[in-house]
Design an enzyme around this catalytic site. Sequence first.
Site, mmCIF file in Angstrom:
data_model
loop_
_atom_site.group_PDB
_atom_site.id
_atom_site.type_symbol
_atom_site.label_atom_id
_atom_site.label_comp_id
_atom_site.label_asym_id
_atom_site.label_seq_id
_atom_site.Cartn_x
_atom_site.Cartn_y
_atom_site.Cartn_z
ATOM 1 N N TYR A 26 -6.951 5.115 14.482
ATOM 2 C CA TYR A 26 -5.749 4.283 14.343
ATOM 3 C C TYR A 26 -5.468 3.516 15.632
ATOM 4 C CZ TYR A 26 -0.808 3.187 14.841
ATOM 5 O OH TYR A 26 0.374 2.547 15.124
ATOM 6 N N ASP B 65 -4.159 22.552 15.472
ATOM 7 C CA ASP B 65 -3.820 21.237 16.000
ATOM 8 C C ASP B 65 -4.654 20.136 15.352
ATOM 9 O OD1 ASP B 65 -2.446 19.450 17.534
ATOM 10 O OD2 ASP B 65 -3.145 20.212 19.472
ATOM 11 N N ARG B 66 -4.112 18.922 15.370
ATOM 12 C CA ARG B 66 -4.831 17.738 14.898
ATOM 13 C C ARG B 66 -6.018 17.477 15.829
ATOM 14 N NH1 ARG B 66 -1.407 12.787 16.172
ATOM 15 N NH2 ARG B 66 -0.402 13.057 14.159
ATOM 16 N N THR C 27 0.856 -1.176 0.000
ATOM 17 C CA THR C 27 0.000 0.000 0.000
ATOM 18 C C THR C 27 0.899 1.234 0.000
ATOM 19 O OG1 THR C 27 -0.171 -0.160 2.410
ATOM 20 C CG2 THR C 27 -1.940 -1.156 1.101
ATOM 21 N N SER D 46 -0.984 2.715 9.684
ATOM 22 C CA SER D 46 -0.293 3.160 10.903
ATOM 23 C C SER D 46 -0.167 4.662 11.101
ATOM 24 C CB SER D 46 1.119 2.549 10.928
ATOM 25 O OG SER D 46 1.874 3.026 9.831
ATOM 26 N N THR E 136 1.759 -0.382 19.242
ATOM 27 C CA THR E 136 2.123 1.000 19.509
ATOM 28 C C THR E 136 1.763 1.421 20.932
ATOM 29 O OG1 THR E 136 1.570 3.290 18.871
ATOM 30 C CG2 THR E 136 -0.121 1.647 18.513
ATOM 31 N N ASP E 137 2.457 2.450 21.428
ATOM 32 C CA ASP E 137 2.100 3.015 22.731
ATOM 33 C C ASP E 137 0.819 3.843 22.667
ATOM 34 O OD1 ASP E 137 3.126 5.177 21.303
ATOM 35 O OD2 ASP E 137 4.539 5.813 22.847
ATOM 36 N N GLU E 138 0.354 4.149 21.460
ATOM 37 C CA GLU E 138 -0.834 4.998 21.326
ATOM 38 C C GLU E 138 -2.099 4.323 21.846
ATOM 39 O OE1 GLU E 138 -1.271 7.378 17.799
ATOM 40 O OE2 GLU E 138 0.827 7.080 17.259
ATOM 41 N N LYS F 146 -5.529 -0.572 16.513
ATOM 42 C CA LYS F 146 -4.386 -1.325 17.031
ATOM 43 C C LYS F 146 -4.714 -1.950 18.390
ATOM 44 C CE LYS F 146 -0.791 -1.909 15.702
ATOM 45 N NZ LYS F 146 -0.249 -3.051 14.883
ATOM 46 N N ALA G 33 2.365 -5.749 9.647
ATOM 47 C CA ALA G 33 1.385 -5.255 8.679
ATOM 48 C C ALA G 33 0.293 -4.451 9.374
ATOM 49 C CB ALA G 33 0.772 -6.425 7.907
#
Length: 355
Positions: A162, A293-294, A39, A88, A137-139, A166, A85
Amino acid sequence: MELNVPTWLVTGGAGFIGGNFVLEAVGKGIRVINLDALTYAGNLDTLASLDGNPDHVFVHGDIGDHALVAKLLSEYQPDAVVNFAAESHVDRSIDGPGAFIQTNVVGTLALLESVRDYWRGLEVGKRDAFRFLHVSTDEVYGSLGETGKFTEITPYAPNSPYSASKAASDHLVRSFHHTYGLPVLTTNCSNNYGPYHFPEKLIPLIIARALAGEPLPVYGDGKNVRDWLYVSDHCAAIRTVLEKGRVGETYNVGGDAEMQNIAVVETICKLLDERRPREDGQSRMSQITYVADRPGHDRRYAIDASKLQDELGWKPRYTFEQGIGQTVDWYLEHQDWVKRVLDGSYRLERIGTVA
């Protein structure tokens, strides 16, 4: 007589972290079967040095393709599966969350089912030694205040599509261990940086835009904090967990390098000013531009990697200063790689503004 060379099936091995992991693994004598859907962030250029190497078999395909994955497992009989995979990038998940659910949740489930069926059919010795390692991920832990760090028992509180996808994949991996006995390991890492990084992420984006003389967008007040992990240190941590980790356990991986985003951007500007000064003599810090900001931007991440360090003996080799210097040098020396990446659909524009 051929020695017993370990074989790993690596998914997402043409991406940033996966590509670095594959390059290092093959360099260490591992035979890698590399499955990647190619991708937007998958890039075969990253793997060019492995062309013709019999220890690297690239397969263009999807982790959700049960027939393909089953065929690869049967044909190559891997000793481990390492799952990189994933969709991300938070900003892309804001614009289009569906793709994240499809790959990170539905795709991971399909992969787990294929691997479970393969593992069940192995002879006892090989079955006992087999591992499925899931890279996350730490997210998934959400956002921290001014103090504290994420540990392996921090409750999950994902704040973006996201990180929610995860988190779901992490739970699926855990469930396949507790329900079916599949020997799994999970790693949750902080922000990676280093060579071969797709240029929508902060560090390669700032390098590319700074060299192009374009504004350097910094979200909000620039004081969001991330723990930065040099990608080679992350690869070493994954190999360590694969070799020594306790089945069913999770290990946090961090670089012990917390920095505000604005400090990261200013550091890159200073390094570029030293290595490739602007023709007008001005600092690239003059290109910094603060932007809205996001949506839902997590304020601070920080990783406590003491479990990995104390139990398994891993620790990061690179300070942020060492790693970012090597990273800037790599991009300056590999502008051909960057240009070929930018020949695709991504043109350094901002994404993830839809809320």
